[in-house]
Design a protein around this motif. Sequence first.
Motif, short mmCIF file in Angstrom:
data_model
loop_
_atom_site.label_atom_id
_atom_site.label_comp_id
_atom_site.label_asym_id
_atom_site.label_seq_id
_atom_site.Cartn_x
_atom_site.Cartn_y
_atom_site.Cartn_z
N LEU A 276 0.83 -1.20 0.00
CA LEU A 276 0.00 0.00 0.00
C LEU A 276 0.87 1.26 0.00
O LEU A 276 0.55 2.24 -0.67
CB LEU A 276 -0.93 0.00 1.21
N THR A 277 1.98 1.21 0.71
CA THR A 277 2.89 2.35 0.74
C THR A 277 3.52 2.60 -0.62
O THR A 277 3.60 3.74 -1.08
CB THR A 277 3.99 2.14 1.80
N THR B 224 0.58 3.76 -3.25
CA THR B 224 -0.04 5.07 -3.03
C THR B 224 0.97 6.15 -2.65
O THR B 224 0.57 7.24 -2.24
CB THR B 224 -1.11 4.98 -1.93
N PHE C 218 0.71 6.86 1.38
CA PHE C 218 -0.56 6.84 2.10
C PHE C 218 -0.62 5.67 3.08
O PHE C 218 -1.17 5.80 4.16
CB PHE C 218 -1.74 6.77 1.13
#
Length: 75
Positions: free
Chosen positions: A40-41, A44, A47
Motif C-alpha cells: 500500500l505504501t 499510493t 498513504f
Amino acid sequence: MNSFYTLLHYLQKRGFEVCRRIAERMGIRTRVVRTSFIYLTFVTLGFGFALYLFLAFWLKIKDLVHTKRTSVFDL
C-alpha cells in the motif's frame, strides 16, 4: 554501530506490535498485514505509511483510555 541495532530493535518491536494487534483483531496472519502495508505504501506513495501511523496512534490512545480492570474495586 551498537546504538544503530538498538534503535532498529526498538522500532521493529514497536512497529510490529501495531501489525500484530490489527491481525489479531481481524483474525488473519500478521505477515499478511505487514506485506499489505508495504504494498500500500509503494502503490499510493506514502498513504499506507500515513495510515499505519494513524492506526498506531489510535491504538496508543485506546490503550491509555481503556484499561483492563480485574475487579470493580480497581478504580
